[in-house]
Design a protein around this motif. Structure first.
Motif, mmCIF file in Angstrom:
data_model
loop_
_atom_site.group_PDB
_atom_site.id
_atom_site.type_symbol
_atom_site.label_atom_id
_atom_site.label_comp_id
_atom_site.label_asym_id
_atom_site.label_seq_id
_atom_site.Cartn_x
_atom_site.Cartn_y
_atom_site.Cartn_z
ATOM 1 N N ALA A 276 0.956 -0.822 0.102
ATOM 2 C CA ALA A 276 0.122 -0.037 -0.124
ATOM 3 C C ALA A 276 1.250 1.184 0.277
ATOM 4 C CB ALA A 276 -0.959 0.262 1.023
ATOM 5 N N VAL A 277 1.817 1.709 0.435
ATOM 6 C CA VAL A 277 2.805 2.271 0.830
ATOM 7 C C VAL A 277 3.202 2.793 -0.424
ATOM 8 C CG1 VAL A 277 5.252 2.893 1.885
ATOM 9 C CG2 VAL A 277 3.329 2.209 3.005
ATOM 10 N N ALA A 278 3.955 1.866 -0.796
ATOM 11 C CA ALA A 278 4.366 2.659 -2.831
ATOM 12 C C ALA A 278 4.008 2.098 -3.883
ATOM 13 C CB ALA A 278 5.024 0.364 -2.595
ATOM 14 N N ASP B 12 7.300 -3.803 -5.913
ATOM 15 C CA ASP B 12 6.100 -4.632 -4.831
ATOM 16 C C ASP B 12 7.445 -5.637 -4.927
ATOM 17 O OD1 ASP B 12 4.537 -3.237 -4.024
ATOM 18 O OD2 ASP B 12 3.185 -3.708 -5.059
ATOM 19 N N GLU B 13 8.396 -5.670 -5.335
ATOM 20 C CA GLU B 13 9.575 -6.924 -5.659
ATOM 21 C C GLU B 13 10.830 -7.248 -4.063
ATOM 22 O OE1 GLU B 13 12.184 -6.857 -9.162
ATOM 23 O OE2 GLU B 13 10.367 -7.161 -10.331
ATOM 24 N N LEU C 237 1.955 8.378 5.138
ATOM 25 C CA LEU C 237 1.849 6.849 5.087
ATOM 26 C C LEU C 237 0.468 6.560 5.667
ATOM 27 C CD1 LEU C 237 5.158 7.029 6.945
ATOM 28 C CD2 LEU C 237 4.398 5.069 5.513
ATOM 29 N N GLN C 238 -0.290 8.198 5.817
ATOM 30 C CA GLN C 238 -1.313 7.318 7.342
ATOM 31 C C GLN C 238 -2.415 7.402 5.818
ATOM 32 O OE1 GLN C 238 -2.807 7.770 10.373
ATOM 33 N NE2 GLN C 238 -4.140 7.044 8.646
ATOM 34 N N ARG C 239 -2.287 7.853 4.508
ATOM 35 C CA ARG C 239 -3.114 6.688 3.410
ATOM 36 C C ARG C 239 -2.994 6.168 2.611
ATOM 37 N NH1 ARG C 239 -1.355 11.970 1.313
ATOM 38 N NH2 ARG C 239 0.081 11.299 -0.088
ATOM 39 N N GLN D 11 -5.908 2.901 2.894
ATOM 40 C CA GLN D 11 -5.717 2.003 1.934
ATOM 41 C C GLN D 11 -6.359 0.398 2.331
ATOM 42 O OE1 GLN D 11 -2.779 1.730 -0.977
ATOM 43 N NE2 GLN D 11 -3.978 1.420 -2.455
ATOM 44 N N HIS D 12 -4.709 -0.008 2.748
ATOM 45 C CA HIS D 12 -4.801 -1.288 3.805
ATOM 46 C C HIS D 12 -6.401 -1.799 4.095
ATOM 47 C CE1 HIS D 12 -2.996 -4.472 5.226
ATOM 48 N NE2 HIS D 12 -2.790 -3.625 6.677
#
Length: 136
Positions: free
Chosen positions: A15-17, A52-53, A76-78, A82-83
């Protein structure tokens, strides 16, 4: 604590990526341009993480956010939001699948015991109710 083998990431890391990729799309910036402006030694290092590797580190996130003029805490909050939303969707989907399976099992058990459900019960997706005088 759960162990994640080399080359795998948690859903939160993905989610961060994804948030970084979304920022890049808004800014219309390539991985190569971002890597250069953020101070990474290699654009390949960043590309691997954005595919995402491998997971981004917090240092990576700070460097990226500085280059894009974004607050790391906002990004990070977004990603957490999302997560969390995806987690809730998955839980609801699993709950519905469990309910369908439970209704199927109940119908199979009723059929085996000779107590086949009424047409009204089948029409109400297994919610049994007294048919009353208007039964079929």
């Amino acid at each position: 604590m759960e162990y994640f083998p080399h080359g795998t990431q948690t859903a939160l890391a993905r989610a961060v990526a994804a948030e970084v990729r979304a920022l890049m799309a808004v800014e219309r910036i390539s991985v190569r341009e971002l890597a250069l402006s953020a101070g990474f030694r290699s654009h390949n290092y960043l590309a691997i993480r954005l595919r995402d590797e491998k997971p981004l580190t917090l240092d990576d996130v700070e460097m990226i956010c500085a280059a894009l003029g974004e607050e790391p805490t906002d990004l990070l909050q977004r990603a957490v939001d999302q997560h969390h939303a995806r987690f809730i969707e998955d839980a609801n989907r699993q709950a519905e699948a469990n309910a369908v399976e439970r209704r199927r099992r109940e119908a199979d058990e009723a059929e085996l015991s000779g107590e086949a459900p009424s047409l009204r019960a089948v029409a109400n997706k297994g919610k049994l109710e007294d048919p009353g005088e208007n039964s079929i």
